[in-house]
Design a protein around this motif. Structure first.
Motif, PDB file in Angstrom:
ATOM      1  N   ASP A 509      28.623  22.353  40.682  1.00 42.87           N
ATOM      2  CA  ASP A 509      28.908  23.289  39.598  1.00 42.87           C
ATOM      3  C   ASP A 509      30.252  23.984  39.806  1.00 42.87           C
ATOM      4  O   ASP A 509      31.028  24.183  38.849  1.00 42.87           O
ATOM      5  CB  ASP A 509      27.797  24.339  39.499  1.00 42.87           C
ATOM      6  CG  ASP A 509      26.560  23.794  38.795  1.00 42.87           C
ATOM      7  OD1 ASP A 509      26.641  22.694  38.224  1.00 42.87           O
ATOM      8  OD2 ASP A 509      25.518  24.475  38.817  1.00 42.87           O
ATOM      9  N   ILE A 510      30.535  24.367  41.049  1.00 44.67           N
ATOM     10  CA  ILE A 510      31.804  25.047  41.335  1.00 44.67           C
ATOM     11  C   ILE A 510      32.973  24.111  41.075  1.00 44.67           C
ATOM     12  O   ILE A 510      34.017  24.509  40.512  1.00 44.67           O
ATOM     13  CB  ILE A 510      31.821  25.554  42.793  1.00 44.67           C
ATOM     14  CG1 ILE A 510      30.776  26.653  42.987  1.00 44.67           C
ATOM     15  CG2 ILE A 510      33.203  26.070  43.179  1.00 44.67           C
ATOM     16  CD1 ILE A 510      30.987  27.884  42.142  1.00 44.67           C
ATOM     17  N   SER A 513      33.333  23.760  37.360  1.00 46.42           N
ATOM     18  CA  SER A 513      33.846  25.005  36.785  1.00 46.42           C
ATOM     19  C   SER A 513      35.344  25.116  36.978  1.00 46.42           C
ATOM     20  O   SER A 513      36.063  25.630  36.106  1.00 46.42           O
ATOM     21  CB  SER A 513      33.141  26.213  37.428  1.00 46.42           C
ATOM     22  OG  SER A 513      31.771  26.227  37.096  1.00 46.42           O
ATOM     23  N   SER A 514      35.825  24.638  38.128  1.00 46.54           N
ATOM     24  CA  SER A 514      37.271  24.668  38.363  1.00 46.54           C
ATOM     25  C   SER A 514      37.998  23.800  37.340  1.00 46.54           C
ATOM     26  O   SER A 514      39.037  24.207  36.788  1.00 46.54           O
ATOM     27  CB  SER A 514      37.562  24.181  39.785  1.00 46.54           C
ATOM     28  OG  SER A 514      38.954  24.142  40.023  1.00 46.54           O
ATOM     29  N   THR A 516      36.816  23.058  34.379  1.00 47.46           N
ATOM     30  CA  THR A 516      36.626  23.712  33.083  1.00 47.46           C
ATOM     31  C   THR A 516      37.643  24.819  32.886  1.00 47.46           C
ATOM     32  O   THR A 516      38.217  24.989  31.789  1.00 47.46           O
ATOM     33  CB  THR A 516      35.194  24.274  32.974  1.00 47.46           C
ATOM     34  OG1 THR A 516      34.261  23.204  33.086  1.00 47.46           O
ATOM     35  CG2 THR A 516      34.995  24.990  31.646  1.00 47.46           C
ATOM     36  N   MET A 517      37.896  25.603  33.942  1.00 48.55           N
ATOM     37  CA  MET A 517      38.853  26.716  33.819  1.00 48.55           C
ATOM     38  C   MET A 517      40.276  26.216  33.632  1.00 48.55           C
ATOM     39  O   MET A 517      41.088  26.877  32.968  1.00 48.55           O
ATOM     40  CB  MET A 517      38.763  27.622  35.041  1.00 48.55           C
ATOM     41  CG  MET A 517      37.476  28.444  35.120  1.00 48.55           C
ATOM     42  SD  MET A 517      37.078  29.305  33.569  1.00 48.55           S
ATOM     43  CE  MET A 517      38.521  30.351  33.375  1.00 48.55           C
ATOM     44  N   HIS A 538      37.987  34.468  34.502  1.00 52.09           N
ATOM     45  CA  HIS A 538      37.614  33.241  35.224  1.00 52.09           C
ATOM     46  C   HIS A 538      36.093  33.171  35.218  1.00 52.09           C
ATOM     47  O   HIS A 538      35.425  34.057  35.764  1.00 52.09           O
ATOM     48  CB  HIS A 538      38.126  33.261  36.666  1.00 52.09           C
ATOM     49  CG  HIS A 538      37.805  31.993  37.409  1.00 52.09           C
ATOM     50  ND1 HIS A 538      38.677  30.913  37.483  1.00 52.09           N
ATOM     51  CD2 HIS A 538      36.692  31.622  38.098  1.00 52.09           C
ATOM     52  CE1 HIS A 538      38.116  29.952  38.172  1.00 52.09           C
ATOM     53  NE2 HIS A 538      36.908  30.356  38.560  1.00 52.09           N
ATOM     54  N   SER A 540      32.499  30.921  35.908  1.00 52.14           N
ATOM     55  CA  SER A 540      31.858  29.781  36.569  1.00 52.14           C
ATOM     56  C   SER A 540      30.587  29.458  35.802  1.00 52.14           C
ATOM     57  O   SER A 540      29.738  30.327  35.604  1.00 52.14           O
ATOM     58  CB  SER A 540      31.513  30.116  38.032  1.00 52.14           C
ATOM     59  OG  SER A 540      32.676  30.373  38.792  1.00 52.14           O
ATOM     60  N   VAL A 541      30.491  28.201  35.379  1.00 53.94           N
ATOM     61  CA  VAL A 541      29.315  27.774  34.622  1.00 53.94           C
ATOM     62  C   VAL A 541      28.307  27.193  35.614  1.00 53.94           C
ATOM     63  O   VAL A 541      28.581  26.197  36.283  1.00 53.94           O
ATOM     64  CB  VAL A 541      29.686  26.730  33.557  1.00 53.94           C
ATOM     65  CG1 VAL A 541      28.453  26.339  32.755  1.00 53.94           C
ATOM     66  CG2 VAL A 541      30.778  27.274  32.643  1.00 53.94           C
ATOM     67  N   TYR A 573      33.703  26.799  25.260  1.00 50.84           N
ATOM     68  CA  TYR A 573      32.771  25.949  26.022  1.00 50.84           C
ATOM     69  C   TYR A 573      31.756  25.272  25.106  1.00 50.84           C
ATOM     70  O   TYR A 573      31.513  24.060  25.212  1.00 50.84           O
ATOM     71  CB  TYR A 573      32.048  26.802  27.077  1.00 50.84           C
ATOM     72  CG  TYR A 573      31.173  25.971  28.006  1.00 50.84           C
ATOM     73  CD1 TYR A 573      31.719  25.313  29.108  1.00 50.84           C
ATOM     74  CD2 TYR A 573      29.809  25.840  27.761  1.00 50.84           C
ATOM     75  CE1 TYR A 573      30.934  24.548  29.945  1.00 50.84           C
ATOM     76  CE2 TYR A 573      29.003  25.065  28.602  1.00 50.84           C
ATOM     77  CZ  TYR A 573      29.567  24.421  29.694  1.00 50.84           C
ATOM     78  OH  TYR A 573      28.786  23.651  30.508  1.00 50.84           O
TER      79      TYR A 573
END
Length: 780
Positions: A509-510, A513-514, A516-517, A538, A540-541, A573
């Motif tokens: 997930d991390i 998320s990186s 995604t950001m 910022h 995190s999903v 998102y």
């Protein structure tokens, strides 16, 4: 035709053999007997062995073997009872009867042995020469006649019976006494003539006592008495030493005695005696004093362990290998000592929980330190006994099992151990590993895994580990991703992939998320100025099933600027992922806030809740305050969390807010204002949240309830898997199999399993057999 009469047969009668034999025997025997006497007198140079051999040959050939044999026996007996005994008796100080004796003087004893050895050596030398003369008699007469041993053996038997075991003189008891006295002196530290003793012992070994049993005079006349005397000696010595020596010295002396007896057997005693004398020492010095040695105050096994005397422990281990219950007693003592030390470690952390979320900051820090110290103490204790296992027992598997059982016992007596271990790993992976090499990191993780193996409630550890890992990942506090992944790999090896699936999902997930950001930043850059955001966000999903999300802490009223940024991210998102729903977890976030004070500007790193509280004061003039109740109403932060975060802002090291009245606790009637006079040497400050990282009783109870709920599902799933495979199963067997399958995560209570079976029956997964109510059937 002529006729020749047949030649008449003439019969010639042989002369009577008997008359010839008797005459020949007298002449021949005189020659043989005189030759034997000359051999004993050492006048061998005057003899012709070839002539003597032919003489004996003819005697046997003329059926005089028996007379020759008996005659030889008589001459040897005459010599032994005469000249031989005359040489021996003065040395043995005998008066000609059994009342005589040997002086206890050591020199006198050795002299008597030398005399006997000299006579023995002469006798066997002479018997070899006599044997050479009578070889034909041995081959023809002795070999075919029962109870007639060869001449050489006859000579040995006669020496045994006429000299050593003489019915007229007490040679045998005096000889044994001398030997025992000499060995006694050597045991007491005196020097003796081992060569003389060895020659004497060899003589006793050469003399056969009973041909049928192949026993020797050594075994019958000496060995039994030697073993009896040795048992008495070591019995007395054991009682003396146990009262005068400490355990270490006692073991050294016992070891020395074993070595001495082994060397004694090698140098002059029969090798077959060594295991017998060794058994006596083991019994008298070790077995009889086993518990006393182990339990000796200030020097026994516990003292050796306490003072790291691994050499002494290894000596004890080796010596007690010889005793049947030696290692069992050692293992029991070691286990009890470990349990005692473990109970001390456990007692040092009892009653250390902080008092809820409004507890004092110093108490929270102290509680965390105690939790970390508990793990470190256990690791230090484990290191200590790993050394004991390696250096003192040679990595004996049975001792390893005993030590592991003791650790498992006291570790699981502390119901906080899963939490403490997870916290210890969290502290080290978060900051403790700075400056350490990869080898040191791996070593530390291996040590924590060694403690993890002892924990029975591994599912409880998993829950705490997920919480700590979540905070490290979300706050970017991990020192090394490699270390984090290395720890997860070790957990996977110990418990299987199912144990770490969610942990690996959190890492994934991390990573997503990186990515995604990165896309979100491009999205923001493409917006017009009016559509842009006033703050940098910022997000995190997180997949809800992977992360330890506490839905009760999600409620919070965010400032308008933050809400707008969150809405922008949601639009971005959800526009890319259809069918998904986002729920903001404000309790897990953090923020950087720029604060302007009178003398200096600071950038404050705070939690999301702290940010929400601080931003309420943007519209408050200097000197004005906001009440606790208003903050609670405007932020909608849960009360426990609100008090905890207000305390960190107004009562901790960095007092960003001032509280009236002043106190360490936050009350419903308190007033809060900005501390405009605040100043600190650092431009960037992290505001720590005051709370115990170790859960308090209320939080622990809540965690336990969640764990118990998860266990219900796991028990049911295990029962269904088993029944689906077996179809039919008896109640006790099903309980045992469920326990076995779940033991790698936790140890289920049989009553809990029974309740879950009942629940499965109610939901028609299982049914009871009509023939036997203790049998269950699986319903497809």
């Amino acid at each position: 035709m002529s006729y020749v009469s047949p030649k008449p047969k003439v019969r010639i009668r042989a002369p009577p053999r008997k008359a010839v034999t008797e005459k020949h025997f007298e002449e021949s025997w005189e020659k043989i007997s005189q030759a034997i006497r000359q051999i004993y007198c050492k006048n061998v140079s005057t003899l012709s062995f070839e002539e003597l051999y032919r003489t004996a040959y003819n005697m046997v050939l003329h059926k005089c073997g028996e007379k020759l044999y008996n005659g030889v026996k008589g001459v040897i007996t005459e010599h032994l009872e005469g000249e031989t005994m005359n040489k021996i008796m003065p040395a043995f100080n005998s008066s000609g009867n059994s009342n005589g004796g040997i002086s206890t003087n050591g020199v006198s004893g050795i002299t008597s042995l030398k005399t006997l050895n000299g006579v023995w050596t002469e006798h066997i030398t002479c018997m070899r020469m006599i044997r050479d003369i009578l070889l034909y008699m041995d081959r023809i007469y002795s070999a075919k006649t029962p109870d007639c041993p060869p001449v050489y053996d006859l000579g040995l038997f006669l020496f045994r019976d006429r000299v050593l075991r003489s019915s007229k003189f007490s040679i045998q008891p005096q000889l044994v006494s001398v030997l025992l006295q000499q060995i006694q002196r050597e045991r007491e530290g005196e020097m003796i003539d081992r060569g003389v003793i060895k020659t004497t012992i060899d003589m006793l070994l050469d003399l056969v006592d009973d041909v049928s049993t192949v026993s020797t005079v050594y075994q019958v006349d000496f060995e039994s008495k030697f073993l009896d005397a040795s048992a008495q000696f070591y019995r007395v010595e054991g009682q003396t030493l146990i009262g005068a020596c400490d355990a270490s010295e006692y073991l050294k002396k016992s070891e020395k005695r074993l070595v001495e007896e082994e060397q004694r057997s090698q140098h002059y005693l029969y090798s077959g005696t060594e295991p017998k004398i060794r058994a006596i020492i083991e019994k008298e010095l070790l077995e009889h004093h086993l518990k006393t040695i182990i339990e000796m105050e200030n020097s026994g096994l516990v003292a050796m362990l306490a003072n790291d005397k691994n050499d002494d422990l290894f000596r004890m281990y080796k010596l007690f290998t010889r005793v049947q219950s030696g290692h069992d007693e050692m293992k029991t003592a070691i286990k009890e000592y470990i349990k005692k030390l473990g109970n001390t470690i456990n007692s040092n952390c009892e009653g250390t929980d902080t008092v809820g979320s409004t507890g004092k900051g110093q108490g929270a820090i102290a509680t965390t330190n105690i939790a970390l110290r508990w793990v470190q103490d256990v690791l230090d204790l484990k290191d200590k006994f790993d050394q004991v296992l390696e250096q003192a027992t040679g990595k004996d598997k049975q001792f390893q099992i005993a030590i592991n059982n003791a650790f498992e016992h006291f570790i699981n007596q502390n119901h906080k151990s899963p939490e403490y271990l997870s916290l210890f790993i969290d502290e080290n992976l978060k900051k403790g590993l700075k400056g350490k090499s990869e080898e040191e990191v791996d070593s530390l993780l291996d040590k924590t895994i060694s403690i993890f193996r002892f924990i029975q409630e591994k599912d409880v550890f998993e829950r705490y580990y997920k919480q700590h890992l979540a905070k490290r990942l979300l706050n970017n506090r991990s020192v090394s991703d490699d270390a984090e992944r290395g720890m997860i790999s070790k957990l996977k090896i110990e418990c299987g992939y199912q144990f770490t699936t969610k942990l690996e999902g959190m890492f994934n997930d991390i990573r997503l998320s990186s990515d995604t950001m990165s896309d979100f930043k491009e999205f923001i850059n493409n917006l017009t100025e009016n559509e842009g955001m006033s703050i940098e966000l910022h997000a995190s999903v997180l997949t809800s099933t992977f992360w330890p999300v506490n839905t009760s802490l999600t409620s919070c009223m965010l400032p308008p600027e933050v809400m707008a940024a969150c809405q922008t991210f949601e639009n971005f998102y959800l526009g890319r992922h259809s069918g998904r729903r986002l729920t903001w977890q404000t309790s897990l976030g953090s923020a950087d806030v720029r604060a302007h004070f009178k003398t200096k500007k600071h950038e404050l790193n705070v939690s999301t809740y702290q940010m929400v509280i601080l931003m309420l004061f943007n519209d408050v003039e200097e000197g004005e305050s906001i009440s606790y109740q208003q903050i609670k109403s405007d932020t909608e932060i849960p009360e426990n969390e609100l008090k905890r975060h207000l305390q960190s802002l107004a009562c901790a090291k960095y007092k960003i807010l001032l509280k009236e009245p002043k106190s360490r606790e936050v009350h419903d009637t308190d007033q809060f204002m900005v501390n405009y006079n605040f100043s600190a040497p650092l431009a960037r400050i992290k505001i720590q949240t005051i709370a115990s990282k170790v859960e308090n009783d209320g939080e622990r109870k809540e965690t336990r309830e969640r764990v118990d709920e998860d266990r219900k599902h796991q028990i049911e799933a295990a029962a269904v898997r088993i029944m689906k495979d077996r179809k039919t199963m008896e109640h006790n067997n099903l309980i045992s199999e469920v326990t076995r399958q779940l033991s790698s995560r936790f140890l289920p209570n049989p009553m809990d399993i029974k309740k879950r079976i009942e629940a499965l029956i109610d939901r028609e997964y299982l049914e009871r057999s009509e023939e036997d109510r203790k049998m269950y059937n699986y319903l497809a």
